[in-house]
Write an enzyme that holds these catalytic residues in place. Structure first.
Site, PDB file in Angstrom:
ATOM      1  N   CYS A 196      34.504  49.409  17.129  1.00 41.19           N
ATOM      2  CA  CYS A 196      34.531  49.288  18.581  1.00 41.19           C
ATOM      3  C   CYS A 196      35.666  50.149  19.142  1.00 41.19           C
ATOM      4  CB  CYS A 196      34.743  47.812  18.942  1.00 41.19           C
ATOM      5  SG  CYS A 196      34.671  47.488  20.705  1.00 41.19           S
ATOM      6  N   PRO A 197      35.438  50.903  20.168  1.00 42.42           N
ATOM      7  CA  PRO A 197      34.268  50.908  21.049  1.00 42.42           C
ATOM      8  C   PRO A 197      33.272  52.022  20.755  1.00 42.42           C
ATOM      9  CG  PRO A 197      36.002  52.111  22.136  1.00 42.42           C
ATOM     10  CD  PRO A 197      36.550  51.672  20.770  1.00 42.42           C
TER      11      PRO A 197
END
Length: 79
Positions: free
Chosen positions: A18-19
């Site tokens: 992430c992200p």
């Protein structure tokens, strides 16, 4: 799984945290035509809630989300 979803494009985000899966998915979806389907594959355990939230926020439809061989697979239809 009786119905088969035919994707127009495949995006492999394996190994990304992430992200990045969301960022890469957003970029790939911008290249698709309305109604086309993106298959996104990720290994980040945070991907399922992230993709659900992203789908709600963008209006793109999350058609299916599943786990297969330690990977998370998402089918998304561009709005």
């Amino acid at each position: 799984m009786t119905d088969v979803i035919k994707e127009d494009q495949v995006l492999d985000c394996s190994g990304m945290l992430c992200p990045m899966p969301v960022v890469k998915t957003s970029k790939a979806m911008k290249e698709l035509q309305s109604g086309q389907i993106l298959k996104m594959v990720a290994t980040d355990p945070g991907a399922p809630p992230d993709m659900e939230a992203w789908s709600r926020q963008t209006g793109n439809e999350l058609l299916r989300s599943m786990t297969e061989g330690g990977k998370f697979i998402f089918y998304l239809r561009k709005k």
